[in-house]
Design a protein around this motif. Structure first.
Motif, PDB file in Angstrom:
ATOM      1  N   ARG A   1      -0.330 -33.055 -90.111  1.00 37.94           N
ATOM      2  CA  ARG A   1      -0.913 -33.253 -88.788  1.00 37.94           C
ATOM      3  C   ARG A   1      -2.378 -33.629 -88.927  1.00 37.94           C
ATOM      4  N   ALA A   2      -2.820 -34.444 -88.045  1.00 41.67           N
ATOM      5  CA  ALA A   2      -4.219 -34.866 -88.058  1.00 41.67           C
ATOM      6  C   ALA A   2      -5.092 -33.681 -87.655  1.00 41.67           C
ATOM      7  N   VAL A   3      -6.304 -33.647 -88.139  1.00 42.06           N
ATOM      8  CA  VAL A   3      -7.238 -32.582 -87.821  1.00 42.06           C
ATOM      9  C   VAL A   3      -7.588 -32.679 -86.339  1.00 42.06           C
ATOM     10  N   MET A   4      -7.520 -31.532 -85.651  1.00 42.38           N
ATOM     11  CA  MET A   4      -7.828 -31.513 -84.224  1.00 42.38           C
ATOM     12  C   MET A   4      -9.345 -31.479 -84.056  1.00 42.38           C
ATOM     13  N   SER A   5      -9.886 -32.447 -83.386  1.00 41.85           N
ATOM     14  CA  SER A   5     -11.343 -32.539 -83.236  1.00 41.85           C
ATOM     15  C   SER A   5     -11.805 -32.090 -81.858  1.00 41.85           C
ATOM     16  N   GLU A   6     -10.958 -31.454 -81.088  1.00 42.06           N
ATOM     17  CA  GLU A   6     -11.339 -30.968 -79.770  1.00 42.06           C
ATOM     18  C   GLU A   6     -11.753 -29.502 -79.861  1.00 42.06           C
ATOM     19  N   ILE A   7     -12.710 -29.132 -79.035  1.00 44.99           N
ATOM     20  CA  ILE A   7     -13.196 -27.753 -79.019  1.00 44.99           C
ATOM     21  C   ILE A   7     -12.496 -27.008 -77.891  1.00 44.99           C
ATOM     22  N   ASN A   8     -12.016 -25.823 -78.198  1.00 43.54           N
ATOM     23  CA  ASN A   8     -11.397 -24.993 -77.186  1.00 43.54           C
ATOM     24  C   ASN A   8     -12.502 -24.227 -76.463  1.00 43.54           C
ATOM     25  N   VAL A   9     -12.759 -24.591 -75.209  1.00 47.23           N
ATOM     26  CA  VAL A   9     -13.874 -24.002 -74.473  1.00 47.23           C
ATOM     27  C   VAL A   9     -13.487 -22.750 -73.696  1.00 47.23           C
ATOM     28  N   THR A  10     -12.224 -22.399 -73.661  1.00 48.00           N
ATOM     29  CA  THR A  10     -11.793 -21.233 -72.892  1.00 48.00           C
ATOM     30  C   THR A  10     -12.467 -19.943 -73.350  1.00 48.00           C
TER      31      THR A  10
END
Length: 148
Positions: free
Chosen positions: A22-31
């Motif tokens: 899987r590709a590296v997830m570059s989104e930040i979880n802001v919750t």
């Protein structure tokens, strides 16, 4: 006659194909960050009223503008009974000047705010201001609340 070739990559070329990871997830979880910020907001909303000066005084209301201050001023309070407080510590009239002088880091150039209760005797507040003025303090101000 023809030779059959296996379709699954099972022929021995020495190289094996890896599955695509899987590709590296570059989104930040802001919750979680939002949760922490909301908790801090609630804490500061509850704690802010407790950060005011500790002597409960009903200040008079005026339309005057707030005075800017670069340093933390010394606060002298006079309650309805005429008791004098320097910051949150009760002092007598005889000890007022020595206590304020001990707290003044800039000598007599420090700013002093006098908080007088609305129902306090006018003479008590003026006596405190006179004692401070006779000790050489020139930057004495009265604290009020803004009118609604």
């Amino acid at each position: 006659m023809g030779m059959g070739v296996a379709a699954g990559g099972g022929g021995g070329g020495g190289r094996r194909r890896r599955r695509k990871s899987r590709a590296v997830m570059s989104e930040i979880n802001v919750t979680p960050m939002v949760d922490v910020m909301l908790v801090l907001l609630i804490i500061f909303m509850v704690a802010a009223p407790m950060m005011t000066a500790g002597v409960p005084i009903d200040l008079p209301k005026t339309a005057a503008n707030e005075m800017p201050s670069q340093t933390q001023p010394i606060t002298v309070s006079v309650d309805p009974a005429g008791a004098i407080y320097v910051d949150e510590n009760q002092v007598t009239e005889a000890d007022l000047v020595s206590t304020v002088t001990g707290l003044a880091t800039g000598g007599t150039e420090d700013r002093i705010y006098v908080r007088g209760d609305t129902t306090a005797n006018y003479g008590s507040v003026m006596r405190v201001m006179g004692l401070l003025s006779s000790a050489g303090f020139t930057k004495i101000g009265l604290i009020t609340q803004p009118e609604q």
